[in-house]
Design a protein around this motif. Sequence first.
Motif, PDB file in Angstrom:
ATOM      1  N   LYS A  68      51.130  50.229  38.161  1.00 45.31           N
ATOM      2  CA  LYS A  68      51.676  48.881  38.035  1.00 45.31           C
ATOM      3  C   LYS A  68      51.658  48.428  36.577  1.00 45.31           C
ATOM      4  O   LYS A  68      50.749  48.758  35.823  1.00 45.31           O
ATOM      5  CB  LYS A  68      50.874  47.884  38.878  1.00 45.31           C
ATOM      6  N   HIS A  69      52.672  47.681  36.216  1.00 47.75           N
ATOM      7  CA  HIS A  69      52.712  47.024  34.909  1.00 47.75           C
ATOM      8  C   HIS A  69      52.097  45.634  35.066  1.00 47.75           C
ATOM      9  O   HIS A  69      52.535  44.843  35.898  1.00 47.75           O
ATOM     10  CB  HIS A  69      54.155  46.917  34.419  1.00 47.75           C
ATOM     11  N   ILE A  70      51.080  45.324  34.270  1.00 48.68           N
ATOM     12  CA  ILE A  70      50.397  44.027  34.376  1.00 48.68           C
ATOM     13  C   ILE A  70      50.959  43.076  33.329  1.00 48.68           C
ATOM     14  O   ILE A  70      51.009  43.401  32.142  1.00 48.68           O
ATOM     15  CB  ILE A  70      48.878  44.147  34.134  1.00 48.68           C
ATOM     16  N   ASP A  71      51.354  41.891  33.756  1.00 46.83           N
ATOM     17  CA  ASP A  71      51.882  40.893  32.833  1.00 46.83           C
ATOM     18  C   ASP A  71      50.798  39.961  32.300  1.00 46.83           C
ATOM     19  O   ASP A  71      50.924  39.432  31.190  1.00 46.83           O
ATOM     20  CB  ASP A  71      52.972  40.070  33.524  1.00 46.83           C
ATOM     21  N   LEU A  72      49.731  39.769  33.083  1.00 51.48           N
ATOM     22  CA  LEU A  72      48.700  38.817  32.664  1.00 51.48           C
ATOM     23  C   LEU A  72      47.442  39.003  33.503  1.00 51.48           C
ATOM     24  O   LEU A  72      47.518  39.324  34.686  1.00 51.48           O
ATOM     25  CB  LEU A  72      49.222  37.385  32.843  1.00 51.48           C
ATOM     26  N   ILE A  73      46.290  38.791  32.864  1.00 50.24           N
ATOM     27  CA  ILE A  73      45.010  38.733  33.569  1.00 50.24           C
ATOM     28  C   ILE A  73      44.394  37.364  33.298  1.00 50.24           C
ATOM     29  O   ILE A  73      44.360  36.911  32.153  1.00 50.24           O
ATOM     30  CB  ILE A  73      44.039  39.828  33.090  1.00 50.24           C
ATOM     31  N   ALA A  74      43.927  36.686  34.342  1.00 47.80           N
ATOM     32  CA  ALA A  74      43.238  35.404  34.197  1.00 47.80           C
ATOM     33  C   ALA A  74      41.815  35.585  34.727  1.00 47.80           C
ATOM     34  O   ALA A  74      41.617  36.047  35.849  1.00 47.80           O
ATOM     35  CB  ALA A  74      43.957  34.303  34.962  1.00 47.80           C
ATOM     36  N   CYS A  75      40.826  35.222  33.913  1.00 44.59           N
ATOM     37  CA  CYS A  75      39.424  35.449  34.288  1.00 44.59           C
ATOM     38  C   CYS A  75      38.595  34.193  34.082  1.00 44.59           C
ATOM     39  O   CYS A  75      38.695  33.522  33.045  1.00 44.59           O
ATOM     40  CB  CYS A  75      38.864  36.604  33.449  1.00 44.59           C
ATOM     41  N   ASP A  76      37.780  33.871  35.074  1.00 45.77           N
ATOM     42  CA  ASP A  76      36.853  32.745  34.968  1.00 45.77           C
ATOM     43  C   ASP A  76      35.787  33.072  33.918  1.00 45.77           C
ATOM     44  O   ASP A  76      35.465  34.239  33.683  1.00 45.77           O
ATOM     45  CB  ASP A  76      36.200  32.497  36.334  1.00 45.77           C
ATOM     46  N   TYR A  77      35.239  32.017  33.297  1.00 47.40           N
ATOM     47  CA  TYR A  77      34.197  32.252  32.284  1.00 47.40           C
ATOM     48  C   TYR A  77      32.803  32.318  32.884  1.00 47.40           C
ATOM     49  O   TYR A  77      32.034  33.230  32.609  1.00 47.40           O
ATOM     50  CB  TYR A  77      34.228  31.153  31.213  1.00 47.40           C
ATOM     51  N   GLU A  78      32.441  31.323  33.726  1.00 46.81           N
ATOM     52  CA  GLU A  78      31.068  31.289  34.226  1.00 46.81           C
ATOM     53  C   GLU A  78      31.005  31.736  35.683  1.00 46.81           C
ATOM     54  O   GLU A  78      31.875  31.384  36.484  1.00 46.81           O
ATOM     55  CB  GLU A  78      30.441  29.896  34.068  1.00 46.81           C
ATOM     56  N   PHE A  79      29.973  32.525  35.992  1.00 46.69           N
ATOM     57  CA  PHE A  79      29.750  33.004  37.348  1.00 46.69           C
ATOM     58  C   PHE A  79      28.379  32.519  37.796  1.00 46.69           C
ATOM     59  O   PHE A  79      27.379  32.732  37.110  1.00 46.69           O
ATOM     60  CB  PHE A  79      29.818  34.535  37.399  1.00 46.69           C
ATOM     61  N   GLU A  80      28.333  31.890  38.943  1.00 49.48           N
ATOM     62  CA  GLU A  80      27.123  31.228  39.428  1.00 49.48           C
ATOM     63  C   GLU A  80      25.945  32.198  39.549  1.00 49.48           C
ATOM     64  O   GLU A  80      26.039  33.246  40.184  1.00 49.48           O
ATOM     65  CB  GLU A  80      27.411  30.587  40.793  1.00 49.48           C
ATOM     66  N   GLY A  81      24.829  31.840  38.906  1.00 47.49           N
ATOM     67  CA  GLY A  81      23.606  32.625  39.005  1.00 47.49           C
ATOM     68  C   GLY A  81      23.640  33.957  38.283  1.00 47.49           C
ATOM     69  O   GLY A  81      22.806  34.826  38.535  1.00 47.49           O
ATOM     70  N   GLU A  82      24.577  34.123  37.361  1.00 46.89           N
ATOM     71  CA  GLU A  82      24.737  35.404  36.684  1.00 46.89           C
ATOM     72  C   GLU A  82      24.346  35.320  35.209  1.00 46.89           C
ATOM     73  O   GLU A  82      24.486  34.286  34.561  1.00 46.89           O
ATOM     74  CB  GLU A  82      26.196  35.869  36.774  1.00 46.89           C
ATOM     75  N   LYS A  83      23.863  36.454  34.675  1.00 48.22           N
ATOM     76  CA  LYS A  83      23.571  36.540  33.247  1.00 48.22           C
ATOM     77  C   LYS A  83      24.831  36.866  32.454  1.00 48.22           C
ATOM     78  O   LYS A  83      24.949  36.515  31.286  1.00 48.22           O
ATOM     79  CB  LYS A  83      22.509  37.613  32.990  1.00 48.22           C
ATOM     80  N   ILE A  84      25.770  37.561  33.095  1.00 50.45           N
ATOM     81  CA  ILE A  84      27.009  37.905  32.409  1.00 50.45           C
ATOM     82  C   ILE A  84      28.035  36.795  32.612  1.00 50.45           C
ATOM     83  O   ILE A  84      27.885  35.939  33.491  1.00 50.45           O
ATOM     84  CB  ILE A  84      27.582  39.242  32.909  1.00 50.45           C
ATOM     85  N   ASN A  85      29.075  36.804  31.777  1.00 47.60           N
ATOM     86  CA  ASN A  85      30.143  35.824  31.913  1.00 47.60           C
ATOM     87  C   ASN A  85      31.495  36.502  31.756  1.00 47.60           C
ATOM     88  O   ASN A  85      31.577  37.730  31.665  1.00 47.60           O
ATOM     89  CB  ASN A  85      29.964  34.684  30.896  1.00 47.60           C
ATOM     90  N   GLY A  86      32.552  35.689  31.702  1.00 48.95           N
ATOM     91  CA  GLY A  86      33.893  36.240  31.625  1.00 48.95           C
ATOM     92  C   GLY A  86      34.142  37.094  30.393  1.00 48.95           C
ATOM     93  O   GLY A  86      34.951  38.030  30.427  1.00 48.95           O
ATOM     94  N   LEU A  87      33.451  36.780  29.295  1.00 53.67           N
ATOM     95  CA  LEU A  87      33.622  37.580  28.083  1.00 53.67           C
ATOM     96  C   LEU A  87      33.163  39.017  28.300  1.00 53.67           C
ATOM     97  O   LEU A  87      33.756  39.958  27.756  1.00 53.67           O
ATOM     98  CB  LEU A  87      32.855  36.948  26.921  1.00 53.67           C
ATOM     99  N   ASP A  88      32.102  39.189  29.092  1.00 55.35           N
ATOM    100  CA  ASP A  88      31.619  40.541  29.394  1.00 55.35           C
ATOM    101  C   ASP A  88      32.649  41.313  30.218  1.00 55.35           C
ATOM    102  O   ASP A  88      32.866  42.506  30.000  1.00 55.35           O
ATOM    103  CB  ASP A  88      30.291  40.472  30.154  1.00 55.35           C
ATOM    104  N   ILE A  89      33.281  40.622  31.158  1.00 54.71           N
ATOM    105  CA  ILE A  89      34.316  41.262  31.977  1.00 54.71           C
ATOM    106  C   ILE A  89      35.509  41.652  31.104  1.00 54.71           C
ATOM    107  O   ILE A  89      36.027  42.776  31.193  1.00 54.71           O
ATOM    108  CB  ILE A  89      34.780  40.313  33.105  1.00 54.71           C
ATOM    109  N   ILE A  90      35.938  40.729  30.248  1.00 53.53           N
ATOM    110  CA  ILE A  90      37.078  40.995  29.368  1.00 53.53           C
ATOM    111  C   ILE A  90      36.779  42.160  28.430  1.00 53.53           C
ATOM    112  O   ILE A  90      37.622  43.038  28.211  1.00 53.53           O
ATOM    113  CB  ILE A  90      37.427  39.732  28.556  1.00 53.53           C
ATOM    114  N   HIS A  91      35.578  42.164  27.879  1.00 48.11           N
ATOM    115  CA  HIS A  91      35.192  43.247  26.961  1.00 48.11           C
ATOM    116  C   HIS A  91      35.304  44.602  27.658  1.00 48.11           C
ATOM    117  O   HIS A  91      35.784  45.586  27.069  1.00 48.11           O
ATOM    118  CB  HIS A  91      33.758  43.021  26.475  1.00 48.11           C
ATOM    119  N   SER A  92      34.891  44.665  28.911  1.00 49.72           N
ATOM    120  CA  SER A  92      34.950  45.921  29.665  1.00 49.72           C
ATOM    121  C   SER A  92      36.398  46.304  29.982  1.00 49.72           C
ATOM    122  O   SER A  92      36.781  47.473  29.896  1.00 49.72           O
ATOM    123  CB  SER A  92      34.148  45.798  30.968  1.00 49.72           C
ATOM    124  N   ILE A  93      37.210  45.316  30.340  1.00 48.34           N
ATOM    125  CA  ILE A  93      38.624  45.587  30.634  1.00 48.34           C
ATOM    126  C   ILE A  93      39.343  46.112  29.402  1.00 48.34           C
ATOM    127  O   ILE A  93      40.202  47.003  29.499  1.00 48.34           O
ATOM    128  CB  ILE A  93      39.314  44.313  31.164  1.00 48.34           C
TER     129      ILE A  93
END
Length: 226
Positions: A68-93
């Motif tokens: 699939k060709h991806i046009d856009l990814i939208a990611c939340d920043y804060e996740f309840e009760g988590e040490k990681i955040n959206g920046l960590d997810i983006i960095h991995s992607i």
Amino acid sequence: MESKYFIVIDDKDQNKVINEGIIEKIRRDIPSIEYGFINLGLREFQTKEHLIDIDKVLERFVQLTDQKHIDLIACDYEFEGEKINGLDIIHSIRTLNKKVPIMLYSGKQDDVLKPIFQKYEKNKKPLEVFEDIKVLLQNNFDDFVDRPNYPNEIIRQIRSSKGDLNLTLLKKLKEQENLIFKSLFPKFEGQTLKQISNQVQKKTIDGIEFSEELLEQVISYLIKMN
């Protein structure tokens, strides 16, 4: 027919928001629009300690983006009760896809930015502030929007995206991914178009050289036909 595909990543169910707030509104303009959703709140994306497992998230991301060709990814920043955040997810992607536009959204935008400027006000150390800002920039996301407004921002970006030449090339390669490449670029001889598209997407040296060579060949052809 023009087609669009986007992915949303959140720890709360967003299917209703996506369908009613995005798909129903944009389908009149773009009938062929699809989305993938990664719900980080589900057990399948968590460790034994009920924390988000990034490896499992990336595995799902690969499944959703295969062929699939991806046009856009939208990611939340804060996740309840988590040490990681959206920046960590983006960095991995970004280790898998350096090109796709990524939007970060948050219901607490001030909470993300305030600590950076408070540190400066308290310590007056510009270099420390610069390092914090650099972390944000290095994650290479394209926009940071207010959570309630993210559906409208997705619509705006999907409608306004013209696509660049490299993304179009990737899309066309993936449409015929099982074909074997035989000429034009010796380094890729014998590889499938899927293997070549992976090189282009990862922006390897060979992938970049291939894109440049292909563009030169097209220009040469147009000059001859003129």
